[in-house]
Write an enzyme that holds these catalytic residues in place. Structure first.
Site: not given
Ligand code: CO
Ligand code: ZN
Length: 325
Positions: A59, A159, A188-189, A211, A297
């Site tokens: 992603h 990420d 994706e998130e 990922d 994150h």
């Molecule tokens: Co993420």
């Molecule tokens: Zn991710």
């Protein structure tokens, strides 16, 4: 690592992936037979072959915040785009697409701050001044500079721009008979959305999602076997998928045979594109290779360079393998 630096520092929250998509497209184009974008904005770079049809997904969106209201004093109220940890937000800088940077403040002093009580301060003296720069619906992402030394990289958006980097490096160097779709997915998130539609249209024989995954090796760590510098993490499961057993064992076999450091990943929470792909259409045999990452994150996600190389090597040998038709 200049490419990875660029990838991490380019703006691209979920649903607003056009800048990051353009960057990736320019890097991918010389190495692909075909490059196209679908309705949800997924970027697909295909390397043609007459073997198995294999989809590899990473992603390209990142987490962020979205402006929901601008109050009379020029403070921007916001909501989250993806998994934002409210507790850690105070004092953080966020950057809008137009380059405006703001600081997150809160009405509340206590620890369990609610996002409804927080605001972004761009230093505007009133609502009108603020509205000249920011509109409702504008999204901002964390500021988080790229740092590297011999072993380690720290940045925002590793990420999953590190996953995008893995796909780009693999696309550049592999020589395979298989028909391979490198898919840079959107949204994706916010619920694995781009992966679902792109997988439906490609309908691959096998799929892999690349990922980041958490590690259990920090003092505050969760109980998890994966660690930084432990090699490519072969996904066993997360909350969105139980990985295909053929793909799991093939990855482990290829890693051993080629002396690629690897470890096994069981993540008790969170999902990945792998989950959405496996359930698309009539179902797809899907697995995952993950990059061990600390502080996911946050604006300071951390990975190890050798792990990144291991993921590229393992993905390459998997894609170059000849599978029975
Ligand atoms: Co993420
Ligand atoms: Zn991710």
């Amino acid at each position: 690592m200049d490419i990875l630096k660029k990838l991490t520092q380019t703006y691209g929250p979920s649903g607003r992936e056009s800048d990051i998509k353009e960057l990736i497209e320019n890097i991918a184009r010389p190495f692909a037979d075909e490059v196209y974008t679908d309705a949800l904005g997924n970027l697909i770079a295909r390397k043609k072959g007459n073997g198995k049809k294999i989809m590899v997904a990473a992603h390209m969106d990142e987490i962020g915040v979205v402006a929901t209201l601008i109050d009379d004093n020029g403070f921007i109220r916001f909501s989250s785009v993806g998994g934002i940890y409210n507790k850690d937000l105070l004092g953080r800088r966020v950057c809008f697409k137009n380059g405006v940077i703001g600081v997150i403040g809160s009405e509340e002093e206590n620890k369990d701050r609610k996002i409804l009580k927080m605001y972004i301060d761009i230093g505007a003296k009133d609502k009108e001044t603020c509205e000249k720069l920011i509109s409702i619906g504008d999204m901002a992402v964390f500021c988080g500079d790229f740092y590297e030394n011999n072993d380690t990289i720290i940045s925002k958006a590793l990420d999953n721009r590190s996953g995008c980097y893995v796909l780009l490096k693999t696309l550049e160097k592999i020589n395979s008979k298989n028909d391979i779709y490198f898919v840079f997915t959107t949204q994706e998130e916010v619920g694995l959305r781009g992966a679902r539609t792109s997988s439906f249209s490609i309908s691959p024989d096998y799929a892999l999602a690349i990922d980041v995954t958490d590690t259990g090796d920090t003092p505050d760590g969760i109980k998890m076997a994966t660690k930084l510098s432990g090699g490519a993490a072969i996904k066993i499961m997360d909350r969105s998928i139980l990985c295909d057993s053929f793909i799991r064992s093939k990855l482990a076999e290829l890693a051993s045979k080629n002396d690629i450091p690897y470890q096994l990943e069981v993540m008790n929470y969170g999902g990945t594109d792998a989950g959405a792909i496996s359930l698309s259409g009539a179902g797809v045999k899907t697995g995952g290779i993950s990059i061990p990452t600390r502080y996911i994150h946050s604006p300071s996600e951390m990975i190890n360079k050798k792990d990144l190389d291991s993921v590229i090597s393992l993905l390459s040998v998997f894609l170059e393998e000849n599978y029975d038709k």
